[in-house]
Design a protein around this motif. Structure first.
Motif, short mmCIF file in Angstrom:
data_model
loop_
_atom_site.label_atom_id
_atom_site.label_comp_id
_atom_site.label_asym_id
_atom_site.label_seq_id
_atom_site.Cartn_x
_atom_site.Cartn_y
_atom_site.Cartn_z
N ALA A 171 0.83 -1.20 0.00
CA ALA A 171 0.00 0.00 0.00
C ALA A 171 0.86 1.26 0.00
O ALA A 171 0.48 2.29 -0.55
CB ALA A 171 -0.93 0.00 1.20
N ARG A 172 2.04 1.17 0.60
CA ARG A 172 2.93 2.33 0.67
C ARG A 172 3.77 2.49 -0.58
O ARG A 172 4.29 3.57 -0.86
CB ARG A 172 3.87 2.19 1.86
CG ARG A 172 3.23 2.39 3.20
CD ARG A 172 4.28 2.54 4.28
NE ARG A 172 5.15 1.37 4.36
CZ ARG A 172 5.00 0.36 5.21
NH1 ARG A 172 4.00 0.37 6.04
NH2 ARG A 172 5.83 -0.64 5.23
N LYS A 173 3.97 1.40 -1.31
CA LYS A 173 4.98 1.35 -2.36
C LYS A 173 4.38 1.52 -3.75
O LYS A 173 3.61 0.70 -4.20
CB LYS A 173 5.70 0.00 -2.27
CG LYS A 173 6.87 -0.15 -3.19
CD LYS A 173 7.67 -1.37 -2.82
CE LYS A 173 7.08 -2.63 -3.39
NZ LYS A 173 7.95 -3.79 -3.26
N LYS A 174 4.69 2.62 -4.41
CA LYS A 174 4.35 2.78 -5.81
C LYS A 174 5.31 3.79 -6.42
O LYS A 174 5.43 4.91 -5.91
CB LYS A 174 2.90 3.24 -5.99
CG LYS A 174 2.49 3.27 -7.45
CD LYS A 174 1.03 3.59 -7.60
CE LYS A 174 0.66 3.61 -9.07
NZ LYS A 174 -0.70 4.10 -9.28
N PRO A 175 5.99 3.40 -7.47
CA PRO A 175 6.91 4.36 -8.08
C PRO A 175 6.14 5.57 -8.62
O PRO A 175 4.99 5.47 -9.01
CB PRO A 175 7.57 3.57 -9.22
CG PRO A 175 6.88 2.27 -9.28
CD PRO A 175 5.97 2.13 -8.11
N LYS A 176 6.79 6.69 -8.62
CA LYS A 176 6.22 7.96 -9.11
C LYS A 176 5.02 8.42 -8.29
O LYS A 176 4.09 9.03 -8.80
CB LYS A 176 5.82 7.85 -10.59
CG LYS A 176 7.00 7.55 -11.49
CD LYS A 176 6.59 7.55 -12.94
CE LYS A 176 7.80 7.23 -13.79
NZ LYS A 176 7.48 7.18 -15.21
N GLY A 177 5.02 8.11 -7.01
CA GLY A 177 3.99 8.61 -6.11
C GLY A 177 2.66 7.87 -6.24
O GLY A 177 2.50 6.97 -7.02
N GLY A 178 1.72 8.29 -5.44
CA GLY A 178 0.41 7.65 -5.46
C GLY A 178 0.43 6.35 -4.68
O GLY A 178 1.43 5.96 -4.11
N LYS A 179 -0.72 5.69 -4.67
CA LYS A 179 -0.84 4.41 -3.96
C LYS A 179 -1.46 3.38 -4.89
O LYS A 179 -2.20 3.73 -5.81
CB LYS A 179 -1.74 4.57 -2.74
CG LYS A 179 -1.14 5.38 -1.63
CD LYS A 179 -2.06 5.37 -0.43
CE LYS A 179 -1.42 6.07 0.74
NZ LYS A 179 -2.21 5.98 1.94
N LEU A 180 -1.18 2.12 -4.61
CA LEU A 180 -1.83 1.04 -5.34
C LEU A 180 -3.28 0.94 -4.90
O LEU A 180 -3.61 1.20 -3.74
CB LEU A 180 -1.14 -0.30 -5.05
CG LEU A 180 0.25 -0.52 -5.62
CD1 LEU A 180 0.79 -1.86 -5.14
CD2 LEU A 180 0.21 -0.50 -7.13
N SER A 181 -4.14 0.55 -5.80
CA SER A 181 -5.55 0.34 -5.45
C SER A 181 -5.67 -0.93 -4.61
O SER A 181 -4.76 -1.77 -4.58
CB SER A 181 -6.40 0.20 -6.71
OG SER A 181 -6.11 -1.02 -7.36
#
Length: 67
Positions: free
Chosen positions: A25-35
């Protein structure tokens, strides 16, 4: 026999899956969050599925992250 306290939480049954879900949930390249569904898909890809052998429902992932 009845259980007074109800079902056990994901954190009690599978602490390693909850920890992985929180990491995803914390990890997503280029910002944002995974659904929630993307987290569920990644958990399934790593072999973590529900009791029925299917990917976790989005609601289940939300419960893991809330706990």
């Amino acid at each position: 026999m009845e259980h007074i306290d109800g079902r056990k939480s994901h954190a009690e049954l599978r602490p390693e899956v909850v920890a992985l879900a929180k990491r995803l949930a914390r990890k997503k390249p280029k910002g944002g969050k995974l659904s929630l569904r993307a987290i569920s898909a990644e958990l399934a890809a790593q072999g973590h599925v529900n009791e029925g052998g299917k990917p976790f429902a989005a609601k289940s992932v939300a419960a893991m992250l809330a706990g």
